[in-house]
Design a protein around this motif. Structure first.
Motif, mmCIF file in Angstrom:
data_model
loop_
_atom_site.group_PDB
_atom_site.id
_atom_site.type_symbol
_atom_site.label_atom_id
_atom_site.label_comp_id
_atom_site.label_asym_id
_atom_site.label_seq_id
_atom_site.Cartn_x
_atom_site.Cartn_y
_atom_site.Cartn_z
ATOM 1 N N UNK A 1 0.827 -1.165 0.153
ATOM 2 C CA UNK A 1 -0.003 -0.082 0.039
ATOM 3 C C UNK A 1 0.786 1.296 0.005
ATOM 4 N N UNK A 2 1.021 2.159 -0.948
ATOM 5 C CA UNK A 2 1.752 3.231 -1.127
ATOM 6 C C UNK A 2 1.019 4.621 -1.046
ATOM 7 N N UNK A 3 -0.339 4.368 -0.977
ATOM 8 C CA UNK A 3 -1.184 5.469 -0.896
ATOM 9 C C UNK A 3 -0.714 6.499 0.179
ATOM 10 N N UNK A 4 -0.827 7.778 -0.062
ATOM 11 C CA UNK A 4 -0.622 8.850 0.776
ATOM 12 C C UNK A 4 -1.791 9.704 1.109
ATOM 13 N N UNK A 5 -2.044 10.231 2.290
ATOM 14 C CA UNK A 5 -3.084 11.064 2.635
ATOM 15 C C UNK A 5 -2.534 12.315 3.261
ATOM 16 N N UNK A 6 -2.801 13.464 2.670
ATOM 17 C CA UNK A 6 -2.152 14.588 3.132
ATOM 18 C C UNK A 6 -2.978 15.308 3.945
ATOM 19 N N UNK A 7 -4.180 14.937 4.354
ATOM 20 C CA UNK A 7 -5.306 15.491 5.323
ATOM 21 C C UNK A 7 -5.240 14.706 6.491
ATOM 22 N N UNK A 8 -4.693 15.481 7.486
ATOM 23 C CA UNK A 8 -4.301 14.719 8.858
ATOM 24 C C UNK A 8 -5.524 15.307 9.984
ATOM 25 N N UNK A 9 -6.528 15.965 9.508
ATOM 26 C CA UNK A 9 -7.599 16.303 10.319
ATOM 27 C C UNK A 9 -8.144 15.252 11.322
ATOM 28 N N UNK A 10 -8.458 14.139 10.689
ATOM 29 C CA UNK A 10 -8.961 12.870 11.362
ATOM 30 C C UNK A 10 -8.173 12.602 12.424
ATOM 31 N N UNK A 11 -6.626 12.285 12.049
ATOM 32 C CA UNK A 11 -5.810 11.752 12.891
ATOM 33 C C UNK A 11 -5.538 12.695 13.916
ATOM 34 N N UNK A 12 -5.570 14.053 13.760
ATOM 35 C CA UNK A 12 -5.284 15.134 14.920
ATOM 36 C C UNK A 12 -6.443 15.030 16.036
ATOM 37 N N UNK A 13 -7.643 14.675 15.628
ATOM 38 C CA UNK A 13 -8.818 14.551 16.683
ATOM 39 C C UNK A 13 -8.314 13.274 17.455
ATOM 40 N N UNK A 14 -7.670 12.220 16.842
ATOM 41 C CA UNK A 14 -7.238 11.158 17.792
ATOM 42 C C UNK A 14 -6.239 11.447 18.678
ATOM 43 N N UNK A 15 -5.223 12.221 18.188
ATOM 44 C CA UNK A 15 -3.962 12.683 18.780
ATOM 45 C C UNK A 15 -4.159 13.682 19.960
#
Length: 550
Positions: free
Chosen positions: A329-343
């Protein structure tokens, strides 16, 4: 000379050529031939454990830590029946064990012969392969047992790995000719070349994704899982037994069970897609989150096509080695808004959980963090089931280390803990068992092999005088609660010092605990550190430190 049971010598030789290095015996008459040949071969590391139930869990621990099949040998009759609890665990946690049960010959079956039961299909569906050894003829006297050994190893190592059984009828005389040349008879090289399972399908990993890393003693792809999570900006929820908490990364989430209690927050953190590696995490809150989001896509990635999601929400099964899948899987996601909620939730809850180190009362969560603070990096830790694995899930923080966690999460039983831990210790690495009083009582016989074979193990025993986990469950308010569930027993564990010649210390302060744990990890022998706690107080303190205040 008239040869009788000597054909078992090449069976012993073939197992060694196929990678077996450890054998665990329980003494008995009918298994004499097997025991003598395995010992006389002189290349195996052999152990004698007088209790078959303990012996099987001990072998399980060896197989988990050394990551190879282990042979178990017992006599006829009821002896093999005591293997069953460990075999159920081995089956469901995918651990290869080779079970050899000696038996009386066919002409003594069903005629009232002593110490004789029907051992055909003895372990039912809990073994992957079950075979009865025949008496070979002159033409295949030496070659036949080698082919049987090959079949057993192939089945035990084929995915999913697991236990196999060979019933071995042995006629008298039980004492064989120990001519070493018999081991070499009819040997021809036989090799096994295992392949990596690469995914044949790669899903689109976009949107809001949560990765679940559950218990898996065979997992070796931790770095690849972290790299995948970092590429697709997905929170990586790490069960302690995934061994991902020995790494540090912004995507690693380890305080999830505490903050997911908040239903409003849980709704904000719901993903469009779950990806599950290994078994389902122990966390009840994670399982509730999955159950509350049945519209989400759910991918299981596993080397087999076994269904391992008890919430029944899986929408896609991908058969693949986890390492190969993550690398593909070499996909890249540049939107980290969802991850930031978890962090954000992770950071706040982890700070609160870490305050437990300043707690004045005797509390399991505090001692879990003191263990993490003190332990040597190379330590192996076996965590018992029931409350102990949940305390570790809450209070063990993800930090870079070489500590390796183990647990018997195949069937989640509290039996066999001491034996499994002593099996782990045969690697020679520092080994720690974190257990509770009921688990300790279940397997006290298992301590004997630590004495007889001079093994090294430190045990941290949380003694709350019964089943403390039920104080956290719905049974708490039932009538007859103490009698049926809490089960206070009043056992004085200090007696184990005299019974098994182990070191025993009753912990009375945090400083004493730190000091003793540091000393014990550097000393030989079995050491028991008893920490006495109160079930009701532990419940209040658990609520104090895990309550979500967002």
């Amino acid at each position: 000379m008239d040869l009788k049971n000597e054909f078992l010598a090449p069976l012993v030789d073939e197992f060694f050529h196929l990678g077996v290095r450890e054998v665990v015996f329980s003494p008995g008459s009918r298994s004499t031939t097997l025991a003598l040949y395995f010992t006389h071969y002189k290349k195996y590391k052999t152990f004698v454990n007088i209790d078959e139930r303990s012996a099987a869990f001990f072998a399980l621990g060896i197989a988990k830590s050394h990551k190879r099949p282990v042979v178990l040998v017992c006599t006829s009759g009821s002896a093999g029946a005591h293997y069953l609890p460990a075999l159920t665990e081995a089956k469901h946690s995918r651990i290869p064990l080779i079970v050899l049960t000696a038996d009386r010959p066919n002409h003594l079956q069903f005629v009232g012969a002593p110490q004789t039961v029907n051992q055909t299909a003895y372990f039912g569906s809990f073994v992957k392969h079950d075979e009865q050894l025949s008496t070979p003829n002159k033409e295949n006297f030496w070659s036949y047992p080698r082919k049987v050994a090959q079949r057993l190893i192939l089945s035990a190592q084929n995915l999913p790995k697991g236990p196999v059984h060979l019933n071995v009828p042995v006629d008298e005389p039980l004492i064989p000719d120990l001519n070493p040349n018999y081991f070499k008879k009819e040997f021809f090289p036989f090799q096994i070349q295992k392949a990596m399972l690469h995914p044949s399908y790669l899903p689109d990993l976009s949107g809001k994704i949560v990765i679940l890393a559950g218990p898996d003693s065979n997992l070796t792809a931790q770095k690849e899982m972290i790299e995948l999570a970092e590429r697709i900006k997905a929170p990586l929820l790490c069960d302690p037994l995934s061994n991902l908490r020995s790494f540090e990364s912004p995507v690693i989430i380890d305080a999830y069970d505490a903050f997911l209690v908040d239903h409003t927050l849980q709704e904000k953190l719901q993903p469009d897609l779950f990806i599950q590696f290994g078994q389902i995490p122990v966390s009840k809150r994670v399982q509730q989150m999955i159950n509350n989001n049945k519209q989400a896509q759910y991918i299981q990635v596993d080397e087999t096509l076994e269904y391992r999601n008890p919430l029944l929400t899986t929408t896609l099964m991908i058969q693949s080695d986890i390492k190969s899948f993550c690398e593909a899987i070499q996909s890249f996601n540049r939107n980290d808004a969802f991850l930031l909620l978890w962090q954000e939730a992770q950071e706040k809850m982890r700070k609160k959980l870490n305050r437990v180190k300043n707690e004045n009362e005797s509390f399991e969560g505090k001692y879990i963090q003191l263990i993490q603070e003190v332990l040597n990096d190379e330590t192996q830790i076996l965590v018992s089931n029931s409350m102990e694995i949940r305390d570790v899930d809450y209070f063990w923080e993800a930090k870079n280390s070489s500590i390796t966690f183990f647990g018997n999460r195949g069937t989640n039983g509290i039996d066999g803990q001491e034996s499994t831990a002593l099996g782990l210790s045969t690697t020679g690495k520092p080994t720690l068992l974190i257990t509770g009083d009921l688990s300790m009582i279940h397997d006290m016989n298992g301590l004997l092999i630590g004495k007889t074979h001079e093994l090294n193990l430190t045990i941290v025993l949380f003694n709350n005088d019964g089943g403390g986990i039920f104080h956290h469950l719905a049974q708490k308010n039932l009538p007859y609660f103490d009698y049926l569930f809490s089960t206070p027993h009043g056992v004085d564990f200090s007696g184990l010092k005299q019974l098994f010649h182990l070191d025993y210390t009753l912990i009375t302060s945090d400083a004493m605990f730190r000091d003793q744990l540091m000393k014990m990890s550097k000393k030989t022998g079995v050491h028991l550190l008893e920490v006495r706690t109160n079930k009701n107080l532990s419940l209040l303190l658990h609520e104090k430190y895990t309550k979500n205040e967002f």
